[in-house]
Design an enzyme around this catalytic site. Structure first.
Site, short mmCIF file in Angstrom:
data_model
loop_
_atom_site.label_atom_id
_atom_site.label_comp_id
_atom_site.label_asym_id
_atom_site.label_seq_id
_atom_site.Cartn_x
_atom_site.Cartn_y
_atom_site.Cartn_z
N ASP A 42 0.87 -1.18 0.00
CA ASP A 42 0.00 0.00 0.00
C ASP A 42 0.90 1.22 0.00
O ASP A 42 1.70 1.40 0.91
CB ASP A 42 -0.91 -0.01 1.24
CG ASP A 42 -1.85 1.19 1.25
OD1 ASP A 42 -2.50 1.42 0.22
OD2 ASP A 42 -1.93 1.88 2.26
N GLU B 40 -1.91 -1.14 -5.41
CA GLU B 40 -3.16 -0.46 -5.67
C GLU B 40 -2.95 0.59 -6.75
O GLU B 40 -1.97 1.32 -6.71
CB GLU B 40 -3.65 0.20 -4.38
CG GLU B 40 -5.08 0.63 -4.44
CD GLU B 40 -5.56 1.13 -3.08
OE1 GLU B 40 -6.77 1.22 -2.88
OE2 GLU B 40 -4.71 1.44 -2.22
N CYS C 116 -11.73 -5.15 7.29
CA CYS C 116 -10.86 -5.75 8.31
C CYS C 116 -10.17 -6.96 7.68
O CYS C 116 -10.85 -7.87 7.19
CB CYS C 116 -11.69 -6.18 9.52
SG CYS C 116 -10.79 -7.29 10.63
N CYS D 277 -11.12 -10.50 9.68
CA CYS D 277 -12.40 -11.20 9.58
C CYS D 277 -13.21 -10.83 8.35
O CYS D 277 -14.24 -11.45 8.08
CB CYS D 277 -13.23 -10.97 10.85
SG CYS D 277 -13.89 -9.28 10.94
N CYS E 34 -11.43 -3.22 14.67
CA CYS E 34 -12.60 -3.75 13.97
C CYS E 34 -13.77 -3.92 14.93
O CYS E 34 -13.60 -4.44 16.02
CB CYS E 34 -12.22 -5.10 13.34
SG CYS E 34 -13.61 -5.97 12.64
N CYS F 95 -14.57 -8.09 15.06
CA CYS F 95 -13.69 -9.06 15.72
C CYS F 95 -12.74 -8.42 16.72
O CYS F 95 -12.04 -9.11 17.46
CB CYS F 95 -12.92 -9.88 14.69
SG CYS F 95 -11.58 -8.96 13.91
N ASP G 63 -2.38 1.40 7.03
CA ASP G 63 -1.70 1.07 5.78
C ASP G 63 -1.35 -0.41 5.66
O ASP G 63 -1.44 -1.00 4.59
CB ASP G 63 -0.43 1.93 5.63
CG ASP G 63 -0.76 3.42 5.51
OD1 ASP G 63 -1.92 3.73 5.20
OD2 ASP G 63 0.14 4.24 5.74
ZN LIG Z 1 -12.45 -7.86 12.01
#
Ligand SMILES: [Zn+2]
Length: 377
Positions: free
Chosen positions: A182, A276, A329, A332, A348, A351, A358
């Protein structure tokens, strides 16, 4: 595969003079052709008549001094203009081809090799059409067959040649590794293995020195204007202008060096590199980011990375801009929503995993890149 090798040239005074005349003739032909194209387009629109455009050779009658320089350089000016037009047609927002200016301190011309018209002589000289061999600093060996050479002059008056060779490059050993990258704002890049690469300190330092020197240059310009002097006659202004050009050159070199090392490291250690594709134009328009992005200048880095990967049989996968790499995330898969650029770290909601913005993005980019690479939906 085509590979470019760049060397410093040390022309004698008369050779430098020949280079300057060649730059001038290439510029002249380019501008003449651009003018003819514009005129014939206007005529075509008015009368519907199709006008045949002259070739570079046909200008030689009107401008005999064009005969003194390498005719291949003039042909390449024609090709360059064609390429500029094609680029304009495929990317209209990039703007119409521009005139080449005598005032631009950076000048160049390109010539082609025809049965040894371009060659290295005794490891110390470069043979070029229409002139005596020029002293060259061959700091590394040339590999492959010479196709063409581009001679250029920098803003500080140094001469370089970029020699394009056709060469066979051996693929690098496969490592079985894939990495996501990234391109960051606070760091140069973050990787899916949790590491980050910073912009080298000397580069940041030179950049700061450059902006300071540029501010001084504008003050000098203002001062000269106040006192009613021409910039060309203002010694302090001219001294500062050269200083700025030198600093600028230094930064370009430092940056190239940094980009070369990092891209080589990546293709040596990974088979698949996922990155990206960002909308550079859109981002640069955002004021707060402009400086940082300009500094990391990563589109230049990406092109280096891409051609090296191609040489050495590795893959660069570009993940589309629409991919919300910083919103998901990576632990998860929960979609956590948009995050302002000031949020560097987040947890998150699903989770509870804590993410560096980054690094998390680079993990997602890797997963998305591999998904594209393997063609699984
Ligand atoms: Zn998560």
């Amino acid at each position: 595969m085509l590979k470019a090798f760049k060397y410093r040239l040390y022309p004698s005074d008369s050779q430098a003079d020949f280079f300057m005349r060649s730059f001038g003739c290439v510029r002249k032909v380019y501008n003449l052709m651009l003018n003819d194209r514009i005129e014939s387009y206007k005529k075509h629109r008015e009368t519907g008549e199709k006008i045949k455009l002259p070739t570079p050779a046909q200008y030689k009658n009107e401008f005999p001094f064009l005969k003194e320089v390498d005719s291949l350089a003039l042909c390449n000016a024609q090709l360059q203009l064609k390429a500029a037009y094609n680029h304009f047609f495929s990317h209209p927002s990039s703007g119409f081809p521009r005139w080449k200016s005598r005032k631009n301190p950076v000048q160049s011309y390109t010539t082609n090799n025809q049965n040894g018209t371009i060659a290295i002589v005794e490891g110390r000289y470069l043979k070029l059409p229409k002139m005596e061999p020029v002293r060259i600093k061959l700091h590394r060996q040339l590999q492959g067959l010479i196709k063409s050479a581009t001679i250029s002059r920098t803003a500080t008056g140094k001469y370089f040649v970029s020699i394009l060779c056709e060469t066979e490059v051996e693929a690098k050993k496969l490592t079985g590794s894939a990495i996501g990258m990234d391109l960051g704002v606070t760091s140069f890049a973050a990787f899916s293995d949790g590491t980050k690469v910073q912009n080298p300190k000397h580069l940041t330092k030179s950049s700061a020195r450059l902006s300071k020197a540029q501010r001084k240059l504008s003050r000098r310009a203002l001062q000269a204007k106040k006192e009613g002097r021409f910039l060309a006659d203002s010694r302090n202004y001219q001294k500062q202008r050269i200083l700025v050009a030198k600093l600028h050159e230094k930064i370009v070199n430092q940056r190239n060096d940094f980009h070369n090392k990092l891209s080589t490291y990546l293709v040596n250690n990974h088979d698949v590199i996922c990155v990206e594709t960002l909308n550079v134009k859109g981002l640069v328009r955002n004021h707060r980011l402009a400086g940082a992005l300009h500094d990391v200048s990563w589109s230049a880095f990406l092109s280096k990375l891409t051609y090296k990967a191609e040489w050495y049989g590795k893959q660069v996968i570009q993940v589309g801009r629409w991919f919300p790499s910083s919103q998901i995330c990576s632990s998860c898969g929960h979609w956590d929503g948009k995050k302002g650029l000031h949020i560097r770290e987040w947890s998150c909601l699903s989770c509870g995993a804590t993410h560096d913005r980054d690094v998390n993005a680079s993990v997602n980019i890797r997963a998305e890149g591999l998904r594209q690479f393997h063609g699984t939906a």
